[in-house]
Design an enzyme around this catalytic site. Structure first.
Site, mmCIF file in Angstrom:
data_model
loop_
_atom_site.group_PDB
_atom_site.id
_atom_site.type_symbol
_atom_site.label_atom_id
_atom_site.label_comp_id
_atom_site.label_asym_id
_atom_site.label_seq_id
_atom_site.Cartn_x
_atom_site.Cartn_y
_atom_site.Cartn_z
ATOM 1 N N PRO A 1 0.851 -1.193 0.000
ATOM 2 C CA PRO A 1 0.000 0.000 0.000
ATOM 3 C C PRO A 1 0.889 1.245 0.000
ATOM 4 C CG PRO A 1 -0.046 -1.102 2.143
ATOM 5 C CD PRO A 1 0.863 -1.906 1.284
ATOM 6 N N ASP B 1 5.907 2.380 2.264
ATOM 7 C CA ASP B 1 5.043 1.220 2.472
ATOM 8 C C ASP B 1 4.210 1.501 3.729
ATOM 9 O OD1 ASP B 1 3.938 -1.207 3.174
ATOM 10 O OD2 ASP B 1 5.721 -2.385 2.663
ATOM 11 N N HIS B 2 2.935 1.725 3.525
ATOM 12 C CA HIS B 2 2.077 2.148 4.646
ATOM 13 C C HIS B 2 1.803 1.013 5.633
ATOM 14 C CE1 HIS B 2 -0.236 4.805 6.913
ATOM 15 N NE2 HIS B 2 -1.050 5.301 6.013
ATOM 16 N N ARG B 3 2.254 -0.199 5.304
ATOM 17 C CA ARG B 3 2.135 -1.268 6.298
ATOM 18 C C ARG B 3 3.161 -1.050 7.418
ATOM 19 N NH1 ARG B 3 3.279 -6.384 2.759
ATOM 20 N NH2 ARG B 3 4.933 -4.952 2.175
#
Ligand code: CAO
Length: 596
Positions: A392, A568-570
């Site tokens: 994401p 990386d929004h994780r």
């Protein structure tokens, strides 16, 4: 200095294992335990580690060669008394090349002979690498796996255990190849195990029906651990146990037809040939998605291919094999991805349900020329697709005021020339990023494959995207935090040149923690780069321009550098990214901050 030869160690009796990847080339400096090449047999892929450190003088094998124990792999120039420690053979005498030394044969393992030598040397400990063979196969050892009958002989249940896997360390169960209720033929791959250095299929030593798995995917197992409870078939019971009297299936007849169907498509060579036509038909018909219930275990493929398929998110059940007995090869998986990307095949990538791109006949609208893409372009495409679908992405934009940096950089141009280098903004960007990575360690981390942990790296290696005539390459500059601006300037020039001349070695493109993609020399106000997974952040740099900036009283002409940070929004939250960007902008705005 001594010339030493490294040969194939004990690979569990596998004959003619194919070289599927070379990890070193002539001229490379190698370390003890470093992977030299990857071999693949019918049942296992294995990385062969070096038993020496030194410089590779010659690689004696090529991809596609079939090797067995004792076959020479490389000639290494070692310093000092390596020969005594390594267990590798002298390379100097002609004719010795093709046969392993006696000491190796006796122990079937160069590491073993090294162990003996070292044990005899007082005060000397054998290196960790030499103490255990890291390449292994379960093909022959599986036959030694023990089976235990349940106490009640009528139950006709057999527990299959983890066989000798060539190490005392626990290895991960990465795939259970059957479900409860499935019929398993003797020799079918039951599970796939994977350690740091090898993945291996464990074949069933008995035929039967799976009653219950005694391990889960992701579990760590050792030799002797129970794997699966089987209801043994009549034949297996007759051969394997006095307590066995009846065949399996008498009480499960409803499931039998279903189980037999599944069995026909199971992983064994003979059954794969039967299953393949049906599989091709399915692949041709199912052009839209990777179905949710897809079952990789039904595919006939080796562990290396399974690993690649997992990495690319490919459903092996939809891939037609072109190998012997329709075994799925790496090229089949790569071709499948290429077809999926070009819209000619099922889009069986991680984003299930993505409609395939329609094929358009462009020649209907005018004259066209179709040019095959370079390998690099195709690889980049697959990597981008994988990252885009799995990660994401969020991109944060900011401008750094580099007015002072630019005047300083320009003032240093003459000195740069005297030093025979070029001082572009890139070395400053690298240094500023290293600074921000140090203070924002989450950006210098990677997610573990299971997403359960973060791996924080204690080193700062930064990749630099280079635009080359054959495609995008990303050489990695190591230990950026510990290098001077001049050292970085030299490396930027050297690595960009090497990339454009296609002279980069694989090792020079590996190990990056973060990437900078600068289009500053080309133009543009901003762009959102794609994270170079497994990294979690990438900095896009656009073209600096002089713009009016309000200083509270008047507009001042300032040189602004547009930055875009994708993450990386994780792993990274907006706050983390905001702090990273703010620090970067501050450091580039006043490079005296690099001193802190
Ligand atoms: N703004 C204005 N000028 C810039 C600039 C910027 N952000 N960045 C570089 N420049 C200038 C340099 O200063 C240099 O001019 P001078 O010689 O007068 O100083 C000129 O542009 C050419 O620089 P360069 O490209 O040769 O060197 P570099 O160190 O800036 O960059 C490299 C090296 C390898 C990153 C670059 O050449 C390159 O290949 N960039 C493309 C990367 C890419 O394709 N990214 C996209 C990936 S995603 O598809």
């Amino acid at each position: 200095m001594a010339k030493q030869q490294i040969t194939v160690p004990d690979i569990g009796g596998a004959e003619g294992a194919e070289v599927i990847e070379l990890l070193v080339s002539a001229g490379d400096e190698i370390k003890l335990e470093q992977g030299l090449l990857v071999l693949e047999s019918d049942k296992a892929s294995m990385e062969i580690p070096s038993t020496l450190s030194g410089k590779v003088l010659q690689v004696l094998v090529k991809v596609g060669d079939e090797l067995s124990e004792g076959h020479p792999i490389i000639v290494v120039e070692t310093a000092g008394d390596e020969a005594a420690d390594s267990g590798a053979s002298e390379a100097s005498e002609a004719g010795e090349a093709a046969k392993p030394k006696e000491s190796e044969k006796a122990g079937s393992d160069p590491a073993a002979s090294s162990r003996d030598d070292d044990a005899a040397t007082p005060g000397k400990e054998a290196p960790a690498a030499a103490q255990k063979p890291q390449s292994r196969t379960t093909q022959s050892r599986t036959t030694q796996s023990r089976t235990t009958q349940s106490a009640e002989s009528e139950s006709r249940e057999v527990t299959l255990l983890v066989p000798d896997i060539g190490t005392d360390e626990a290895v991960d169960v990465i795939e259970l190849c059957f479900k409860a209720g499935d019929e398993v033929a003797e020799g079918d791959s039951l599970v796939v195990l994977e350690s740091d250095k090898a993945s291996m299929e464990v074949p069933a030593t008995e035929a039967g029906r799976v009653v219950r798995w005694l391990v889960k995917e992701g579990a760590a197992v050792r030799e002797g651990d129970p794997l699966v409870l089987l209801e043994a078939t009549a034949q297996a019971l007759t051969e394997g146990s006095a307590s066995a009297g009846q065949g399996a299936g008498d009480t499960r007849s409803d499931d039998q037809d279903k189980a037999n169907d599944r069995s026909a498509a199971a992983t064994g060579p003979s059954s794969a040939a039967v299953a393949a036509p049906a599989k091709q038909a399915t692949a041709a018909a199912d052009v839209s998605s990777a179905s949710a219930d897809s079952d990789n275990s039904l595919a006939y493929a080796g562990p290396a291919v399974r690993k690649l398929a997992r990495e690319l998110g490919v459903d092996l059940a939809k891939v037609a094999g072109s190998g012997p007995r329709e075994r799925i090869l790496k090229e089949d998986v790569q071709g499948f991805v290429q077809r999926a990307l070009s819209g000619k095949g099922p889009a069986a990538v991680s984003g299930a349900g993505i409609p395939a791109m329609p094929e358009v006949d462009f020649s209907a609208f005018g004259v066209i020329e179709t040019v095959p893409r370079t390998k690099l372009d195709k690889l980049t495409a697959a990597n981008m697709q994988r990252s885009w679908l799995n990660v994401p992405h969020v991109t944060q934009f900011d401008d750094a005021d580099i007015t002072d940096l630019e005047s300083f950089r320009k003032s240093m141009k003459a000195e740069a020339e005297r030093r025979g280098t070029r001082l572009t903004p890139m070395p400053f960007l690298l240094k500023a990023c290293a600074h921000a990575l140090r203070d924002n360690p989450k950006f210098n981390a990677s997610l573990t494959a299971d997403g359960e942990s973060l791996v924080y790296k204690q080193y700062v290696h930064i990749g630099m995207a280079v635009d080359t005539p054959v495609g995008l390459m990303v050489p990695v500059i190591r230990d950026v935090d510990r290098k001077s601006i001049w050292e970085l300037a030299d490396e930027v020039v050297e690595l960009a040149e090497k990339a454009r001349e296609r002279k980069l070695k694989p090792a020079e493109m590996q190990g990056g923690c973060f990437t900078i993609s600068s289009l500053g020399n080309i133009g543009g106000n901003g762009f959102s780069p794609i994270v170079n997974t497994p990294e979690v952040g990438i900095l896009g740099v656009s073209r600096a321009a002089v713009k009016p900036v309000w200083d509270g009283e008047v507009f001042q002409p300032r040189t602004l550098l547009p930055l875009s940070l994708s993450y990386d929004h994780r792993v990274i939250n907006g706050g983390d990214a905001g702090r990273f960007c703010t620090q970067l902008v501050a450091v580039l705005g006043d490079i005296r901050r690099l001193l802190f």
